[in-house]
Design an enzyme around this catalytic site. Structure first.
Site, PDB file in Angstrom:
ATOM      1  CG  LEU A  46      -1.740  -0.883   0.999  1.00  0.00           C
ATOM      2  CD1 LEU A  46      -3.032  -0.675   2.711  1.00  0.00           C
ATOM      3  CD2 LEU A  46      -2.377  -0.936  -0.229  1.00  0.00           C
ATOM      4  CG  ASP A  47       0.652   4.157  -2.357  1.00  0.00           C
ATOM      5  OD1 ASP A  47       1.649   3.839  -3.625  1.00  0.00           O
ATOM      6  OD2 ASP A  47      -0.192   5.096  -3.074  1.00  0.00           O
ATOM      7  CE  LYS A  48       4.597   9.436   5.072  1.00  0.00           C
ATOM      8  NZ  LYS A  48       6.245   9.941   4.482  1.00  0.00           N
TER       9      LYS A  48
ATOM     10  CB  THR B 264      -2.906   3.487   0.678  1.00  0.00           C
ATOM     11  OG1 THR B 264      -3.291   4.473  -0.332  1.00  0.00           O
ATOM     12  CG2 THR B 264      -4.245   3.076   0.335  1.00  0.00           C
TER      13      THR B 264
ATOM     14  NE  ARG C 224      -1.765   8.592  -5.344  1.00  0.00           N
ATOM     15  CZ  ARG C 224      -0.793   8.381  -4.943  1.00  0.00           C
ATOM     16  NH1 ARG C 224       0.441   7.067  -4.273  1.00  0.00           N
ATOM     17  NH2 ARG C 224      -0.125   9.473  -4.262  1.00  0.00           N
TER      18      ARG C 224
END
Length: 339
Positions: A166-168, A170, A271
């Site tokens: 997961l992105d930082k 998120t 995104r």
């Protein structure tokens, strides 16, 4: 006195450096000082290429990092440019020292929200702001570091068992393998789209599309900004196919509340797809969003995760509650979490 010589693993995934013994006593406690001599065959070559030929057990990227760090001297002068050209007869030294990347894979105690665990895998509810894997700018304090501290056996696993990211900024659910068999199976299952992942998103703009919308647009590096991803035409640019289904949960005057179901797992997929259809995530400034409704980070939460256990065959399904900042953002826009 014996010193440690650091040897880079040949595993394609970053792994901790392995220590071997060296009798060299001239370098620092965590480095080896090695002498260099440039022969006729290397005359006119770039410094980094010469180092690859003279120190073949180390990767070119590692050696470039050492050049930038000032660990290479030629004819008494410290070198800082990998592209510098050398001449036959040049001599010098290289200090083989650990880089930030080589030191990144170390245990760090941290509180982890583990929602499920057995002998083969665990499921973690990742908070926003926690980086999953060490990378430039975040060589420590990552989920990987926490997993290594929580379970010493994680050091035997590629990426400490992390099979997706997961992105930082998120938040939400991730599955992590605890055994190599479970890891290999989970990787295959994700590639085969046998792991269900659903997200909640707060996006800009009133949703005027049908209640459900399928977006099938390939994703690759943005040719105008290599730090971003973008929808690309595979006939002209490199990239990978990507599919996301969006379901409207509720509209507000300034935006919309959506459920997003991943069908592939490309970098920044939700995104990029939302931005491509005119609904960038709230506070996702990288892809055209802006802070709103009190949100200071991209308004994306991995709410649901479901899959068949790779070892037992049991059906597993998990749900993570909406984080406080997103719940407050919904209330600010007069929306209700009908997920």
């Amino acid at each position: 006195m014996k010193q440690s010589k650091f040897i880079i693993s040949t595993d394609p995934e970053p792994t901790p450096l392995v220590e071997a013994e060296s009798d060299n006593a001239e370098a620092g406690p965590d480095a080896e000082l090695r002498e260099l001599s440039v022969g006729a065959a290397e005359h006119g070559e770039r410094l980094d290429r010469v180092l690859v030929a003279l120190v073949p057990e180390f990767s070119r990227s590692y050696l470039q990092q050492l050049i930038e760090a000032g660990a290479v001297s030629i004819n008494g002068a410290v070198m800082h440019k990998a592209a510098a050209r050398l001449k036959a007869g040049d001599s010098g030294t290289i200090e083989l020292r650990p880089t930030p990347q080589s030191q990144a894979f170390k245990p760090e105690l941290m509180a982890l929200d583990v929602v499920y665990e057995d002998a083969h895998l665990l499921v973690v509810n990742k908070p926003a702001g926690l980086v999953v894997h060490p990378a430039p700018g975040n060589w420590s304090g990552t989920l990987l570091n926490g997993l290594l501290a929580r379970d010493p056996l994680a050091a035997n696993m590629p990426r400490a068992g992390i099979v997706h990211r997961l992105d930082k900024d998120t938040s939400g659910l991730m599955v992590v393998a605890r055994t190599r068999g479970a890891m290999d199976a989970l990787v295959r299952m994700i590639a085969a789209r046998e792991v269900s992942r659903q997200y909640l998103a707060l996006a800009h703009g009133v949703w005027t599309s049908p209640g459900s919308r399928q977006v099938d647009s390939a994703i690759g590096r943005d040719p105008r900004n290599r730090l971003r991803m973008a929808v690309v035409d595979l006939a002209r640019q490199s990239g990978k196919t990507a599919g996301t289904r969006f379901d409207l949960l509720e509209n507000a005057a300034a935006g919309c509340w959506l459920r997003c179901t991943l069908q592939t797992g490309r970098t920044h997929q939700i995104r990029v797809h939302l931005a491509s259809i005119g609904h960038p995530l709230v506070a996702d400034e990288t892809y055209g969003g802006a802070p709103a409704a009190g949100m200071a980070r991209q308004a994306l939460h991995a709410e649901k995760l479901a899959f068949t256990h790779p070892v037992t065959g049991d059906s597993l399904a998990f749900s993570a509650p909406l984080p406080g900042d997103m719940a407050e953002a919904l209330a600010h826009w007069g929306l209700y979490n009908r997920s």
